[in-house]
Design a protein around this motif. Structure first.
Motif, PDB file in Angstrom:
ATOM      1  N   LEU A  28      -7.080   7.182   1.549  1.00 11.11           N
ATOM      2  CA  LEU A  28      -5.640   7.112   1.264  1.00 11.11           C
ATOM      3  C   LEU A  28      -4.875   8.190   2.023  1.00 11.11           C
ATOM      4  O   LEU A  28      -3.815   7.945   2.602  1.00 11.11           O
ATOM      5  CB  LEU A  28      -5.400   7.319  -0.233  1.00 11.11           C
ATOM      6  CG  LEU A  28      -5.208   6.097  -1.108  1.00 11.11           C
ATOM      7  CD1 LEU A  28      -4.899   6.511  -2.531  1.00 11.11           C
ATOM      8  CD2 LEU A  28      -4.070   5.202  -0.583  1.00 11.11           C
ATOM      9  N   TYR A  32      -1.915   7.639   4.716  1.00 17.72           N
ATOM     10  CA  TYR A  32      -0.548   8.157   4.574  1.00 17.72           C
ATOM     11  C   TYR A  32      -0.199   9.202   5.627  1.00 17.72           C
ATOM     12  O   TYR A  32       0.973   9.363   5.968  1.00 17.72           O
ATOM     13  CB  TYR A  32      -0.304   8.674   3.154  1.00 17.72           C
ATOM     14  CG  TYR A  32       0.128   7.544   2.264  1.00 17.72           C
ATOM     15  CD1 TYR A  32       1.450   7.112   2.255  1.00 17.72           C
ATOM     16  CD2 TYR A  32      -0.785   6.858   1.479  1.00 17.72           C
ATOM     17  CE1 TYR A  32       1.859   6.039   1.484  1.00 17.72           C
ATOM     18  CE2 TYR A  32      -0.397   5.778   0.704  1.00 17.72           C
ATOM     19  CZ  TYR A  32       0.925   5.375   0.701  1.00 17.72           C
ATOM     20  OH  TYR A  32       1.335   4.306  -0.058  1.00 17.72           O
ATOM     21  N   TYR A  39       7.151   5.665   7.598  1.00 23.38           N
ATOM     22  CA  TYR A  39       7.260   5.221   6.201  1.00 23.38           C
ATOM     23  C   TYR A  39       8.703   4.853   5.823  1.00 23.38           C
ATOM     24  O   TYR A  39       8.956   3.774   5.292  1.00 23.38           O
ATOM     25  CB  TYR A  39       6.736   6.316   5.261  1.00 23.38           C
ATOM     26  CG  TYR A  39       6.718   5.899   3.817  1.00 23.38           C
ATOM     27  CD1 TYR A  39       5.602   5.289   3.255  1.00 23.38           C
ATOM     28  CD2 TYR A  39       7.833   6.079   3.004  1.00 23.38           C
ATOM     29  CE1 TYR A  39       5.593   4.881   1.933  1.00 23.38           C
ATOM     30  CE2 TYR A  39       7.830   5.670   1.687  1.00 23.38           C
ATOM     31  CZ  TYR A  39       6.705   5.080   1.155  1.00 23.38           C
ATOM     32  OH  TYR A  39       6.706   4.672  -0.149  1.00 23.38           O
ATOM     33  N   ARG A  74      11.882  10.758  -1.798  1.00 24.52           N
ATOM     34  CA  ARG A  74      13.028   9.888  -2.075  1.00 24.52           C
ATOM     35  C   ARG A  74      13.718  10.165  -3.415  1.00 24.52           C
ATOM     36  O   ARG A  74      14.895   9.843  -3.582  1.00 24.52           O
ATOM     37  CB  ARG A  74      12.583   8.421  -2.045  1.00 24.52           C
ATOM     38  CG  ARG A  74      12.286   7.911  -0.649  1.00 24.52           C
ATOM     39  CD  ARG A  74      13.519   7.939   0.191  1.00 24.52           C
ATOM     40  NE  ARG A  74      13.405   7.070   1.339  1.00 24.52           N
ATOM     41  CZ  ARG A  74      14.385   6.907   2.224  1.00 24.52           C
ATOM     42  NH1 ARG A  74      15.527   7.537   2.085  1.00 24.52           N
ATOM     43  NH2 ARG A  74      14.229   6.109   3.246  1.00 24.52           N
ATOM     44  N   ILE A  88       3.881  17.146  -6.213  1.00 25.06           N
ATOM     45  CA  ILE A  88       2.574  17.167  -5.541  1.00 25.06           C
ATOM     46  C   ILE A  88       2.400  15.923  -4.684  1.00 25.06           C
ATOM     47  O   ILE A  88       2.929  14.855  -4.998  1.00 25.06           O
ATOM     48  CB  ILE A  88       1.393  17.343  -6.530  1.00 25.06           C
ATOM     49  CG1 ILE A  88       1.305  16.180  -7.522  1.00 25.06           C
ATOM     50  CG2 ILE A  88       1.463  18.675  -7.242  1.00 25.06           C
ATOM     51  CD1 ILE A  88       0.022  16.196  -8.353  1.00 25.06           C
ATOM     52  N   LEU A  90      -0.560  14.064  -1.765  1.00 22.40           N
ATOM     53  CA  LEU A  90      -1.891  14.065  -1.139  1.00 22.40           C
ATOM     54  C   LEU A  90      -1.832  14.219   0.387  1.00 22.40           C
ATOM     55  O   LEU A  90      -2.724  14.808   0.991  1.00 22.40           O
ATOM     56  CB  LEU A  90      -2.591  12.740  -1.477  1.00 22.40           C
ATOM     57  CG  LEU A  90      -4.041  12.542  -1.087  1.00 22.40           C
ATOM     58  CD1 LEU A  90      -4.943  13.506  -1.838  1.00 22.40           C
ATOM     59  CD2 LEU A  90      -4.486  11.111  -1.372  1.00 22.40           C
ATOM     60  N   PHE A 134       5.534   4.574  -7.872  1.00 25.82           N
ATOM     61  CA  PHE A 134       4.645   3.845  -6.958  1.00 25.82           C
ATOM     62  C   PHE A 134       3.457   4.668  -6.470  1.00 25.82           C
ATOM     63  O   PHE A 134       3.038   4.524  -5.330  1.00 25.82           O
ATOM     64  CB  PHE A 134       5.440   3.318  -5.746  1.00 25.82           C
ATOM     65  CG  PHE A 134       6.705   2.595  -6.114  1.00 25.82           C
ATOM     66  CD1 PHE A 134       6.649   1.444  -6.879  1.00 25.82           C
ATOM     67  CD2 PHE A 134       7.956   3.065  -5.713  1.00 25.82           C
ATOM     68  CE1 PHE A 134       7.806   0.767  -7.232  1.00 25.82           C
ATOM     69  CE2 PHE A 134       9.123   2.397  -6.063  1.00 25.82           C
ATOM     70  CZ  PHE A 134       9.044   1.251  -6.825  1.00 25.82           C
ATOM     71  N   MET A 135       2.927   5.528  -7.330  1.00 25.37           N
ATOM     72  CA  MET A 135       1.709   6.238  -6.914  1.00 25.37           C
ATOM     73  C   MET A 135       0.459   5.550  -7.462  1.00 25.37           C
ATOM     74  O   MET A 135      -0.505   5.336  -6.721  1.00 25.37           O
ATOM     75  CB  MET A 135       1.714   7.697  -7.362  1.00 25.37           C
ATOM     76  CG  MET A 135       0.445   8.413  -6.863  1.00 25.37           C
ATOM     77  SD  MET A 135       0.210  10.075  -7.465  1.00 25.37           S
ATOM     78  CE  MET A 135      -0.260   9.759  -9.158  1.00 25.37           C
TER      79      MET A 135
HETATM   80  C1  LIG Z   1       3.923   4.210  -2.108  1.00 26.57           C
HETATM   81  S1  LIG Z   1       4.092   5.928  -1.841  1.00 26.57           S
HETATM   82  C2  LIG Z   1       5.416   6.327  -2.943  1.00 26.57           C
HETATM   83  C3  LIG Z   1       6.134   7.590  -2.558  1.00 26.57           C
HETATM   84  C4  LIG Z   1       7.313   8.004  -3.439  1.00 26.57           C
HETATM   85  N1  LIG Z   1       6.890   8.289  -4.780  1.00 26.57           N
HETATM   86  C5  LIG Z   1       8.386   6.963  -3.440  1.00 26.57           C
HETATM   87  O1  LIG Z   1       8.768   6.474  -4.500  1.00 26.57           O
HETATM   88  O2  LIG Z   1       8.916   6.673  -2.347  1.00 26.57           O
HETATM   89  C6  LIG Z   1       2.673   6.599  -2.690  1.00 26.57           C
HETATM   90  C7  LIG Z   1       2.512   8.095  -2.463  1.00 26.57           C
HETATM   91  O3  LIG Z   1       1.488   8.582  -3.344  1.00 26.57           O
HETATM   92  C8  LIG Z   1       0.722   9.522  -2.618  1.00 26.57           C
HETATM   93  N2  LIG Z   1      -0.603   9.666  -3.240  1.00 26.57           N
HETATM   94  C9  LIG Z   1      -1.603   8.778  -3.253  1.00 26.57           C
HETATM   95  N3  LIG Z   1      -2.669   9.260  -3.899  1.00 26.57           N
HETATM   96  C10 LIG Z   1      -2.326  10.514  -4.296  1.00 26.57           C
HETATM   97  C11 LIG Z   1      -3.013  11.536  -4.985  1.00 26.57           C
HETATM   98  N4  LIG Z   1      -4.277  11.378  -5.388  1.00 26.57           N
HETATM   99  N5  LIG Z   1      -2.375  12.694  -5.217  1.00 26.57           N
HETATM  100  C12 LIG Z   1      -1.080  12.873  -4.801  1.00 26.57           C
HETATM  101  N6  LIG Z   1      -0.392  11.947  -4.132  1.00 26.57           N
HETATM  102  C13 LIG Z   1      -0.995  10.772  -3.882  1.00 26.57           C
HETATM  103  C14 LIG Z   1       0.644   8.936  -1.219  1.00 26.57           C
HETATM  104  O4  LIG Z   1       0.227   9.882  -0.262  1.00 26.57           O
HETATM  105  C15 LIG Z   1       2.076   8.460  -1.049  1.00 26.57           C
HETATM  106  O5  LIG Z   1       2.894   9.451  -0.515  1.00 26.57           O
END
Ligand SMILES: C[S@@+](CC[C@H](N)C(=O)[O-])C[C@H]1O[C@@H](n2cnc3c(N)ncnc32)[C@H](O)[C@@H]1O
Length: 228
Positions: A28, A32, A39, A74, A88, A90, A134-135
């Motif tokens: 993941l 990303y 993005y 965002r 936080i 990733l 959306f995480m």
């Molecule tokens: C679909 S994006 C959504 C981003 C933002 N929350 C938004 O609404 O635009 C999902 C985000 O979750 C992060 N993510 C995924 N797994 C994660 C983890 N284990 N810890 C922290 N962030 C994580 C991804 O890197 C990505 O930036």
């Protein structure tokens, strides 16, 4: 099997699960780190909708807040000035985009490169709110459970959570559209419509769901609750 063997078998099994989760997180993260560069452009058609929701989603949050998976940041412009936010993320590349967005913020904010399934740098029982958009839907069910465990650990007792996720619709027309987009959203975002976030939270020992609602059709699911 003798007791000692049982214990070492269990430890081995736990290590295997942790190793698998670690590998999935790495996939993941790599995804990303690349997606970060385009993005916001790629997400633009959807962001036009989300942008209308974000102010309401974070506007009433107060106190110490953890936003998990901040992405390109965002939500950051919509927090009230009385909050203290820890965000936080990733992916370092996503985080660096978010950092640009906090330059004008009027509240206390710290963005950390941290994995939501581990939260190694985060002390227990300190947050009034966990917020995320959306995480969980980008995480496999296996690693999602680890993140949900961490939510329970870092929230204060009585602290609240609010998560927005995408799920499959029961409406045939919408479902067909979702099926069409599935390969794209999985490839680019790692997201899927069949993640079972609500069920994982309902099974958690210390998180209680108090409200669920849909922001659009039966696909954008808002899950709210409390740390008991
Ligand atoms: C679909 S994006 C959504 C981003 C933002 N929350 C938004 O609404 O635009 C999902 C985000 O979750 C992060 N993510 C995924 N797994 C994660 C983890 N284990 N810890 C922290 N962030 C994580 C991804 O890197 C990505 O930036």
């Amino acid at each position: 099997m003798p007791a000692n063997n049982n214990v070492s078998h269990e430890i081995n099994e736990i290590s295997k699960v942790n190793m698998k989760s670690h590998e999935k997180n790495l996939v993941l993260q790599t995804k990303y780190n690349v997606t970060a560069y385009f993005y916001d452009i790629l997400d633009y058609p959807w962001e036009r909708i989300y942008r209308k929701w974000r102010p309401t989603l974070v506007g009433d949050l107060r106190g110490k807040i953890l936003e998990a998976g901040v992405g390109t940041g965002r939500n950051l412009e919509f927090y009230h000035e009385d909050v203290e936010l820890v965000g936080i993320e990733l992916s370092k590349q996503m985080l660096s985009k978010a950092e640009k967005r906090i330059k004008k913020s009027r509240y206390k904010v710290r963005l950390i490169h941290e994995d939501a399934t581990v939260m190694q740098s985060i002390d227990s029982h300190q947050f009034d709110w966990i917020f995320s958009t959306f995480m969980c839907c980008v995480m496999s069910d296996e690693i999602q459970k680890l993140a949900i465990e961490q939510f329970g650990r870092v929230l204060k007792q009585g602290g609240r959570f609010r998560l927005l996720e995408i799920v499959y619709s029961k409406n045939k027309k919408i479902r067909k559209r979702q099926d069409f987009f599935t390969p794209f959203v999985e490839k680019i975002y790692g997201a899927r419509f069949d993640r079972d976030t609500l069920r994982h939270i309902e099974r958690s020992s210390n998180l209680k769901v108090t409200n669920t609602s849909f922001l659009k059709d039966d696909t954008y699911l808002l899950i709210e609750g409390i740390r008991v």
